[in-house]
Design an enzyme around this catalytic site. Structure first.
Site, short mmCIF file in Angstrom:
data_model
loop_
_atom_site.label_atom_id
_atom_site.label_comp_id
_atom_site.label_asym_id
_atom_site.label_seq_id
_atom_site.Cartn_x
_atom_site.Cartn_y
_atom_site.Cartn_z
N GLU A 149 -0.19 5.04 0.86
CA GLU A 149 -0.43 6.01 1.93
C GLU A 149 -0.46 5.32 3.29
O GLU A 149 -1.17 4.33 3.48
CB GLU A 149 -1.73 6.76 1.69
CG GLU A 149 -1.67 7.64 0.44
CD GLU A 149 -3.02 8.27 0.12
OE1 GLU A 149 -3.47 9.10 0.92
OE2 GLU A 149 -3.61 7.92 -0.91
N LYS B 191 -7.12 -3.61 -5.49
CA LYS B 191 -5.93 -4.19 -4.86
C LYS B 191 -6.03 -5.72 -4.83
O LYS B 191 -5.07 -6.42 -5.13
CB LYS B 191 -5.79 -3.67 -3.42
CG LYS B 191 -5.51 -2.18 -3.34
CD LYS B 191 -5.25 -1.77 -1.90
CE LYS B 191 -5.17 -0.26 -1.77
NZ LYS B 191 -4.33 0.15 -0.64
N GLU C 277 -0.79 10.39 4.44
CA GLU C 277 -2.13 10.38 3.84
C GLU C 277 -2.34 11.69 3.07
O GLU C 277 -2.30 12.77 3.65
CB GLU C 277 -3.19 10.27 4.94
CG GLU C 277 -3.13 8.98 5.75
CD GLU C 277 -3.65 7.76 5.00
OE1 GLU C 277 -4.35 7.97 3.99
OE2 GLU C 277 -3.32 6.63 5.40
N ASP D 155 0.85 -1.18 0.00
CA ASP D 155 0.00 0.00 0.00
C ASP D 155 0.90 1.24 0.00
O ASP D 155 2.07 1.17 0.38
CB ASP D 155 -0.88 -0.04 1.26
CG ASP D 155 -1.75 1.20 1.40
OD1 ASP D 155 -2.26 1.69 0.38
OD2 ASP D 155 -1.92 1.66 2.54
#
Lengths: 226, 226
Positions: free
Chosen positions: A30, A154, A36, A28
């Site tokens: 962020e 994802k 973020e 991933d």
């Protein structure tokens, strides 16, 4: 081509047994490698509404509709957002972590963010490959539309990597990473909120890059079993 | 969350129509970005048998069996091969080409080579993501086995990228790139042998990186249609 006499040479040297698979790591973005992005925009322009994330509004389309409306009503253009992101840096140690990982295995970043947001951060991370989404601005420069590559992107990416013979290890920090992690062969959390570690107590969880790197580069599968 | 009155805002801002797809470029490695590895090994150790490629022996397994036997009979270990590859450099201009491409779009290298061969060259190319195969050495250090991620791996990778919403442009130089190129949405040849351009006269073909970059970064699809 003279053939050696030993019968061993007549066997195929190709290994096709299960269990020998080429490794790939899906990360991933962020919270794992960079801050973020929407939080940074909310802080820069002091708009509390933009602090809402998938933790607050579970429906992603609803959340994006709200963000698009808020940006327009606050007069924040795509260029403004990109300038804010351009001023961000990866998390401390993220570049070194990623460099070491990429020296040892293949890596793909799987993110729900947009290419237009990710690009300045990707440059600072040494341009790893990223699979994410796309944004479009209208003539006034406001974000007007977005294009998700696919629903549950994802997880679908992990399935696609499985389909071409990879053994996938996935790492994320948030609820939107859980289907990816659970579909992967091995998975871990990185700096997750307490609520996730409580719900998923058996998932390996790391607070620093050294620990995560040890997990990702472990020689034995046993060390990485979910 | 105040809702603006204009009905336009009640429409979804997500674009799901066909034709708006996230782009990715798949590049062959040897001949496109780096020299042919087996040719380099053949020249370094002066073993003509190792010059054979898929152009000479169409069955890949048969070719690899022959290479493994020849390496052993000539006393060439995996370490010897890796040292030879470590002395190679990418083709002139390849790093700059790839850097520019990666600033503008996502890139994955699709290669039939082995991770153990590719690694020193990948470092010099800025560690792009590569999907390839794996080799194993025996206790004496000789190449003993190889693991292909899957049959027709380049084409399968394009299909997997299609399955997760990418529009794929593929570039290669050789016969083993043709199924990848023909499965992709757009494709081109880079410095191919004359026999391929004669067989596939409608495929765009480039001899230098500037021309190829122009093709890969063309704004309009029409410029890149097969």
């Amino acid at each position: 081509m003279a053939q050696p006499a030993h019968p061993w040479y007549t066997w195929s040297h190709q290994i096709t047994i299960w269990g020998i698979l080429v490794q790939i790591v899906c990360l991933d973005l962020e919270g794992v490698l960079v801050p973020e992005v929407w939080i940074a925009v909310a802080e820069r322009f002091e708009v509390a509404e933009l602090r809402l994330t998938t933790r607050d509004v579970s429906d992603y389309d609803e959340l994006m509709e709200h963000r698009i409306r808020t940006l327009r009503s606050e007069g924040i253009t795509l260029t403004d957002i990109q300038e804010t992101i351009g001023g961000l840096a990866p998390l401390d140690g993220a570049r070194e972590f990623l460099d070491t990982l990429r020296e040892n295995t293949q890596v793909i970043i799987l993110s729900d963010t947009f290419e237009q947001f990710a690009s300045p951060l990707m440059k600072q991370l040494g341009r790893p490959t990223i699979f994410c989404n796309e944004l479009f601005a209208d003539e006034e420069g406001y974000v007007s539309h977005y294009h998700l590559r696919q629903a549950d992107g994802k997880r679908q990416a992990v399935l696609a990597l499985h389909s071409i013979g990879f053994e996938v290890t996935a790492v994320g920090d948030s609820y939107n990473d859980l289907t990816m992690i659970q579909t992967a062969d091995f998975g871990a959390l990185f700096r997750p909120p307490k609520s996730i570690t409580e719900e998923y107590p058996t998932l390996p969880s790391f607070e620093d890059y050294d620990g995560l790197l040890g997990f990702l580069l472990a020689d034995t599968r046993a060390d990485r079993t979910l």
